[in-house]
Design an enzyme around this catalytic site. Sequence first.
Site, PDB file in Angstrom:
ATOM      1  N   CYS A 116       0.900  -1.290   0.020  1.00 54.45           N
ATOM      2  CA  CYS A 116       0.162  -0.091   0.029  1.00 54.45           C
ATOM      3  C   CYS A 116       0.801   1.192   0.156  1.00 54.45           C
ATOM      4  O   CYS A 116       0.282   2.414  -0.159  1.00 54.45           O
ATOM      5  CB  CYS A 116      -0.882   0.036   1.116  1.00 54.45           C
ATOM      6  SG  CYS A 116      -2.064  -1.525   1.005  1.00 54.45           S
ATOM      7  N   HIS A 256      -3.870   6.812   2.569  1.00 53.33           N
ATOM      8  CA  HIS A 256      -3.963   5.743   2.136  1.00 53.33           C
ATOM      9  C   HIS A 256      -5.346   5.309   2.598  1.00 53.33           C
ATOM     10  O   HIS A 256      -5.749   5.373   3.704  1.00 53.33           O
ATOM     11  CB  HIS A 256      -2.994   4.633   2.469  1.00 53.33           C
ATOM     12  CG  HIS A 256      -3.328   3.097   2.180  1.00 53.33           C
ATOM     13  ND1 HIS A 256      -3.621   2.833   0.914  1.00 53.33           N
ATOM     14  CD2 HIS A 256      -3.277   2.084   2.853  1.00 53.33           C
ATOM     15  CE1 HIS A 256      -4.034   1.659   0.751  1.00 53.33           C
ATOM     16  NE2 HIS A 256      -3.850   1.182   1.882  1.00 53.33           N
ATOM     17  N   ASN A 286     -10.182  -0.299  -0.656  1.00 51.88           N
ATOM     18  CA  ASN A 286      -8.680  -0.143  -0.658  1.00 51.88           C
ATOM     19  C   ASN A 286      -7.993  -0.913  -2.089  1.00 51.88           C
ATOM     20  O   ASN A 286      -8.040  -2.111  -2.283  1.00 51.88           O
ATOM     21  CB  ASN A 286      -7.881  -0.996   0.463  1.00 51.88           C
ATOM     22  CG  ASN A 286      -6.846  -1.092   0.578  1.00 51.88           C
ATOM     23  OD1 ASN A 286      -5.956  -0.453  -0.368  1.00 51.88           O
ATOM     24  ND2 ASN A 286      -6.183  -1.598   1.616  1.00 51.88           N
TER      25      ASN A 286
HETATM   26  O1  UT7 Z   1      -3.934  -1.602   3.308  1.00 45.44           O
HETATM   27  C1  UT7 Z   1      -3.282  -2.432   3.929  1.00 45.44           C
HETATM   28  C2  UT7 Z   1      -3.282  -2.438   5.356  1.00 45.44           C
HETATM   29  N1  UT7 Z   1      -4.183  -2.983   5.715  1.00 45.44           N
HETATM   30  C3  UT7 Z   1      -4.897  -2.209   6.877  1.00 45.44           C
HETATM   31  O2  UT7 Z   1      -4.734  -1.158   7.179  1.00 45.44           O
HETATM   32  C4  UT7 Z   1      -6.219  -3.052   7.356  1.00 45.44           C
HETATM   33  C5  UT7 Z   1      -6.252  -3.045   8.827  1.00 45.44           C
HETATM   34  N2  UT7 Z   1      -7.333  -3.920   9.450  1.00 45.44           N
HETATM   35  C6  UT7 Z   1      -8.598  -3.575   9.310  1.00 45.44           C
HETATM   36  O3  UT7 Z   1      -8.934  -2.504   8.742  1.00 45.44           O
HETATM   37  C7  UT7 Z   1      -9.612  -4.207  10.408  1.00 45.44           C
HETATM   38  O4  UT7 Z   1      -8.798  -5.003  11.295  1.00 45.44           O
HETATM   39  C8  UT7 Z   1     -10.645  -5.105   9.556  1.00 45.44           C
HETATM   40  C9  UT7 Z   1     -11.772  -4.119   8.454  1.00 45.44           C
HETATM   41  C10 UT7 Z   1      -9.620  -6.003   8.758  1.00 45.44           C
HETATM   42  C11 UT7 Z   1     -11.369  -5.806  10.791  1.00 45.44           C
HETATM   43  O5  UT7 Z   1     -12.061  -5.011  11.523  1.00 45.44           O
HETATM   44  P1  UT7 Z   1     -11.884  -5.289  12.970  1.00 45.44           P
HETATM   45  O6  UT7 Z   1     -12.416  -4.103  13.631  1.00 45.44           O
HETATM   46  O7  UT7 Z   1     -10.390  -5.329  13.371  1.00 45.44           O
HETATM   47  O8  UT7 Z   1     -12.831  -6.465  13.292  1.00 45.44           O
HETATM   48  P2  UT7 Z   1     -12.171  -7.781  13.964  1.00 45.44           P
HETATM   49  O9  UT7 Z   1     -11.251  -8.610  13.141  1.00 45.44           O
HETATM   50  O10 UT7 Z   1     -11.649  -7.430  15.626  1.00 45.44           O
HETATM   51  O11 UT7 Z   1     -13.596  -8.394  14.271  1.00 45.44           O
HETATM   52  C12 UT7 Z   1     -14.471  -8.229  15.033  1.00 45.44           C
HETATM   53  C13 UT7 Z   1     -15.858  -8.880  14.845  1.00 45.44           C
HETATM   54  C14 UT7 Z   1     -15.295 -10.527  14.900  1.00 45.44           C
HETATM   55  O12 UT7 Z   1     -16.691 -11.132  15.645  1.00 45.44           O
HETATM   56  P3  UT7 Z   1     -16.507 -11.398  17.070  1.00 45.44           P
HETATM   57  O13 UT7 Z   1     -15.329 -12.506  17.302  1.00 45.44           O
HETATM   58  O14 UT7 Z   1     -16.417 -10.251  17.804  1.00 45.44           O
HETATM   59  O15 UT7 Z   1     -17.823 -12.363  17.392  1.00 45.44           O
HETATM   60  C15 UT7 Z   1     -15.479 -10.863  13.537  1.00 45.44           C
HETATM   61  O16 UT7 Z   1     -15.540 -12.380  13.191  1.00 45.44           O
HETATM   62  O17 UT7 Z   1     -16.318  -8.834  13.382  1.00 45.44           O
HETATM   63  C16 UT7 Z   1     -16.336 -10.127  12.935  1.00 45.44           C
HETATM   64  N3  UT7 Z   1     -16.247  -9.905  11.607  1.00 45.44           N
HETATM   65  C17 UT7 Z   1     -17.054  -9.631  10.567  1.00 45.44           C
HETATM   66  N4  UT7 Z   1     -18.560  -9.355  10.885  1.00 45.44           N
HETATM   67  C18 UT7 Z   1     -19.259  -9.095   9.697  1.00 45.44           C
HETATM   68  C19 UT7 Z   1     -14.944  -9.974  10.698  1.00 45.44           C
HETATM   69  N5  UT7 Z   1     -15.207  -9.622   9.472  1.00 45.44           N
HETATM   70  C20 UT7 Z   1     -16.693  -9.457   9.284  1.00 45.44           C
HETATM   71  C21 UT7 Z   1     -17.287  -8.912   8.186  1.00 45.44           C
HETATM   72  N6  UT7 Z   1     -18.823  -8.973   8.472  1.00 45.44           N
HETATM   73  N7  UT7 Z   1     -17.079  -8.752   7.124  1.00 45.44           N
END
Ligand code: UT7
Length: 332
Positions: A116, A256, A286
């Site tokens: 990125c 970004h 992204n």
């Molecule tokens: O550009 C390259 C660099 N990349 C980045 O900068 C990405 C950085 N990371 C992120 O943007 C975020 O971590 C994500 C968007 C990938 C994920 O968001 P998050 O707020 O960190 O979610 P999480 O992984 O902590 O998951 C929270 C909850 C989980 O459920 P439980 O365990 O709390 O029951 C996940 O299973 O959300 C759930 N979950 C979803 N629910 C609905 C994860 N993905 C989804 C989804 N839809 N697509």
Amino acid sequence: MQKITAAITAVGGYVPEYRLTNKILETMVDTNDEWIRTRTGVEERRILKGEGLASSDMGVEAVKEILKKRNIDPTEIDCVICATVTPDMVFPATANLICDKAGMVNAFGYDMSAACSGFLYALTTGATYIESGRYKKVIVVGADKMSAIVDYTDRTTCIIFGDGAGAVLLEPNHQGLGVLDSIMKSDGSGARHLHMKAGGSLRPATAETVANKEHYIYQEGQAVFKFAVKGMADVSYELMQRNNLTADDIAWLVPHQANLRIIDATANRMDLPKEKVMINIQKYGNTTAGTLPLCLWDWEKQLKKGDNIILASFGGGFTWGATWVKWAYDSK
Ligand code: UT7
């Protein structure tokens, strides 16, 4: 004599027609529009459909727009650097293919692999070619067909990424306009949190790597998120401090587009109001190396000669950085 700086003198962009909306994703994986919008800011992303189309086909459209806008013959271009993690092939470089497709027969070209942050790294590199006085027209492209490496059964990654490309032309300037300072960083120990497991020399493609889905993006979202918030905010702030820039001095932050919450954290650290932050994550997602030039493309008409712009990125590697650009022209 005033030293030569590298001015951005034109911007081009390309996004594919097809819109993959959150509603459509709801039918593909266990997710919902509300979760995606509130946790990432994405509403839809563009996907490049059609056989035989790859990153170079998007990159070349962005380049052609620049050549047309400025009425420049392709043979005048000295160098093309293409930032991408989704090259058409492992080799030759996508930049070579773009040069061929656009008729830039006098240009040398190569790819920049910095995920990125690829566009920012390439912009800094391209600027030094201009500053050296040796080259007069350098094109920097950011192009990624992320749909080629996204697992559309993995709800944590497929909701973020989209396809797109943008490009800028760099030319010498003698009025102190253009790329003025950059801080670039990398930390390879972050590789374990964001990478593609197979397809490189470590794990060449086999039937097993394909069956194990090792040719897709692997991302530990939360870990990357923490590093991204700190990395992008800190480096942007450091760049401001080093150049004695206050929030009032800055016309635009071009961040970004990985997650709206990361963008907000960076803007807060810089003390910038939302009106000064370019955000188009809702419509493109992204696009990796495409995000920064696509922001410039979308906002080009609002940019004014002399505007101080900070571009900032964070991505796989880890790679991150910030660049200060003094905008060089008013759009007609
Ligand atoms: O550009 C390259 C660099 N990349 C980045 O900068 C990405 C950085 N990371 C992120 O943007 C975020 O971590 C994500 C968007 C990938 C994920 O968001 P998050 O707020 O960190 O979610 P999480 O992984 O902590 O998951 C929270 C909850 C989980 O459920 P439980 O365990 O709390 O029951 C996940 O299973 O959300 C759930 N979950 C979803 N629910 C609905 C994860 N993905 C989804 C989804 N839809 N697509």
